[in-house]
Design an enzyme around this catalytic site. Sequence first.
Site, PDB file in Angstrom:
ATOM      1  N   LYS A  36       0.845  -1.203   0.000  1.00  0.00           N
ATOM      2  CA  LYS A  36       0.000   0.000   0.000  1.00  0.00           C
ATOM      3  C   LYS A  36       0.882   1.256   0.000  1.00  0.00           C
ATOM      4  CE  LYS A  36      -0.395  -0.279   5.041  1.00  0.00           C
ATOM      5  NZ  LYS A  36      -1.230  -0.765   6.149  1.00  0.00           N
ATOM      6  N   ARG A 134     -10.853   0.024  14.641  1.00  0.00           N
ATOM      7  CA  ARG A 134     -10.783   0.727  13.356  1.00  0.00           C
ATOM      8  C   ARG A 134     -11.903   0.239  12.446  1.00  0.00           C
ATOM      9  NH1 ARG A 134      -4.923   1.068  10.523  1.00  0.00           N
ATOM     10  NH2 ARG A 134      -5.335  -1.112  10.006  1.00  0.00           N
ATOM     11  N   HIS A 164      -6.457  -7.180  12.943  1.00  0.00           N
ATOM     12  CA  HIS A 164      -5.225  -6.385  12.965  1.00  0.00           C
ATOM     13  C   HIS A 164      -4.851  -6.066  14.400  1.00  0.00           C
ATOM     14  CE1 HIS A 164      -2.112  -4.045  11.126  1.00  0.00           C
ATOM     15  NE2 HIS A 164      -2.545  -2.889  11.587  1.00  0.00           N
ATOM     16  N   ARG A 218       1.059 -10.900   7.103  1.00  0.00           N
ATOM     17  CA  ARG A 218       1.073  -9.689   6.274  1.00  0.00           C
ATOM     18  C   ARG A 218       2.303  -8.858   6.605  1.00  0.00           C
ATOM     19  NH1 ARG A 218      -4.181  -9.633   8.728  1.00  0.00           N
ATOM     20  NH2 ARG A 218      -3.609  -7.760   9.897  1.00  0.00           N
ATOM     21  N   TYR A 259      16.617  30.689   7.219  1.00  0.00           N
ATOM     22  CA  TYR A 259      15.489  31.481   7.720  1.00  0.00           C
ATOM     23  C   TYR A 259      15.517  31.632   9.232  1.00  0.00           C
ATOM     24  CZ  TYR A 259      13.205  30.940   3.167  1.00  0.00           C
ATOM     25  OH  TYR A 259      12.900  30.970   1.840  1.00  0.00           O
ATOM     26  N   CYS A 306      15.027  24.437   4.284  1.00  0.00           N
ATOM     27  CA  CYS A 306      14.153  25.258   3.432  1.00  0.00           C
ATOM     28  C   CYS A 306      13.281  24.349   2.563  1.00  0.00           C
ATOM     29  CB  CYS A 306      14.981  26.164   2.535  1.00  0.00           C
ATOM     30  SG  CYS A 306      16.246  27.106   3.388  1.00  0.00           S
ATOM     31  N   MET A 307      12.493  24.955   1.687  1.00  0.00           N
ATOM     32  CA  MET A 307      11.607  24.142   0.858  1.00  0.00           C
ATOM     33  C   MET A 307      12.387  23.279  -0.131  1.00  0.00           C
ATOM     34  SD  MET A 307       8.437  25.255  -1.597  1.00  0.00           S
ATOM     35  CE  MET A 307       7.564  26.173  -0.352  1.00  0.00           C
ATOM     36  N   ASP A 308      13.415  23.838  -0.734  1.00  0.00           N
ATOM     37  CA  ASP A 308      14.120  23.135  -1.815  1.00  0.00           C
ATOM     38  C   ASP A 308      15.594  22.894  -1.529  1.00  0.00           C
ATOM     39  OD1 ASP A 308      11.685  23.704  -3.351  1.00  0.00           O
ATOM     40  OD2 ASP A 308      12.488  25.742  -3.390  1.00  0.00           O
TER      41      ASP A 308
HETATM   42  C1  LIG Z   1      -0.480  -1.679   6.912  1.00  0.00           C
HETATM   43  C2  LIG Z   1      -1.043  -2.938   7.372  1.00  0.00           C
HETATM   44  C3  LIG Z   1      -0.206  -4.042   7.591  1.00  0.00           C
HETATM   45  C4  LIG Z   1       1.304  -3.973   7.528  1.00  0.00           C
HETATM   46  O1  LIG Z   1       1.809  -3.469   8.749  1.00  0.00           O
HETATM   47  P1  LIG Z   1       3.369  -3.418   9.022  1.00  0.00           P
HETATM   48  O2  LIG Z   1       3.483  -2.945  10.431  1.00  0.00           O
HETATM   49  O3  LIG Z   1       3.934  -2.425   8.052  1.00  0.00           O
HETATM   50  O4  LIG Z   1       3.912  -4.765   8.788  1.00  0.00           O
HETATM   51  C5  LIG Z   1      -0.805  -5.243   7.908  1.00  0.00           C
HETATM   52  N1  LIG Z   1      -2.144  -5.346   8.040  1.00  0.00           N
HETATM   53  C6  LIG Z   1      -2.979  -4.290   7.874  1.00  0.00           C
HETATM   54  C7  LIG Z   1      -4.427  -4.474   8.044  1.00  0.00           C
HETATM   55  C8  LIG Z   1      -2.442  -3.055   7.554  1.00  0.00           C
HETATM   56  O5  LIG Z   1      -3.270  -2.010   7.413  1.00  0.00           O
END
Ligand SMILES: *Cc1c(COP(=O)(O)O)cnc(C)c1O
Length: 367
Positions: A36, A134, A164, A218, A259, A306-308
């Site tokens: 992601k 969540r 999660h 995951r 700055y 700075c910005m750049d």
């Molecule tokens: C982002 C995410 C992960 C990965 O988490 P990490 O800490 O980067 O391994 C796994 N499961 C869900 C649902 C997530 O949103």
Amino acid sequence: MIPRNRRVIDLSAIEENMRMLRSAVPSHARMMAVVKADGYGHGAAETAQAAIRGGADMLAVASAGEGRQLREQGIEAPVLVLGAVTESDVSEGVRYDLIQTVCSADMVRLCENAAKELQKQTEVHLKFDTGMGRIGVRNEAERDAVLRELGNCGNVRLTGAFTHFSDADGDEEGIRYTKEQYLRFQELTAPLPEGIIRHCCNSAAIHRFPDMSMDMVRAGISLYGYPPVTTELPLKPCMTWTADISYIKDLPAGSYVSYGRTYRSGKAVRAATITCGYGDGYFRAAGREGYVLIGGKRAKIIGRVCMDQMMADITDNENVSVGDEAVLIGRSGEEQITAEDLAAWAGTISYEILLSVGSRVDRIFQS
Ligand SMILES: *Cc1c(COP(=O)(O)O)cnc(C)c1O
């Protein structure tokens, strides 16, 4: 022409990290590579392909739009959309054969209607909220409502269930809480049909609780070389971020830099100007304590970022010339700056540092 500000992505390190993570969990567990947010800033499609070469079975993204981008780049592996399916995303998810996440009967219905309209079959995973607060069904009644609705749907198939952890990288209390979440997940998923892929471990849990791997894990941040907890696996950071030195000057004692005149040289200093700033995603807050690497040595950032552009003290570094490289994340000689270091200076976490590198910073893939 070499871009003035670039991140080099080490794809073989991503592949190797995936291989190591695979070796750390029971062999029956499938591996999901979480790509992601553009592969945590590393490039979603390239990262996905490297992870697949390293043994990933599935991919995860945040939204159907991110999934579509993978498909458009020719990626055919199964993709799970981690966010709850929405009315605006659902058709795209079905069309691109993404596995969507449901946690209410209404969401199941959305998938069924979209799939019927497109004359397709579609897969979903059911999300359980076991303590993250969540998304997800929270109890038996909510679960059963979803299962009942699935029973009424001819075009939607339930192929997975997940939850999660909110504190798998936490202290003793976090560990206790994670175990509770795990038990609750086992309880809530017990009546689900055989063959459903059950998964709960994120990176922290992969390292700490490999016995909770269930049918799949995951891997996100660890895939990119930044395990959130200590591990014996020699995971390797995959992103190097560098910019150029565009100007060098000798300043007399008492000179101000940048700055707000927050920096004033105590003695004469040699300062290098670097082609990177907060417009490139470098945290302005990191400038207070941070440094960059130039020619194998640490060079303290002086004055506000700075910005750049930003300035660094190279007084004790004789051999620096305009056009040399400044390393913002990565190695130079014996020295190294990690995204963890930058995160500590900026008061955030490695995740946010990696994801914040700006679109203005070119990506160069190395395999
Ligand atoms: C982002 C995410 C992960 C990965 O988490 P990490 O800490 O980067 O391994 C796994 N499961 C869900 C649902 C997530 O949103």
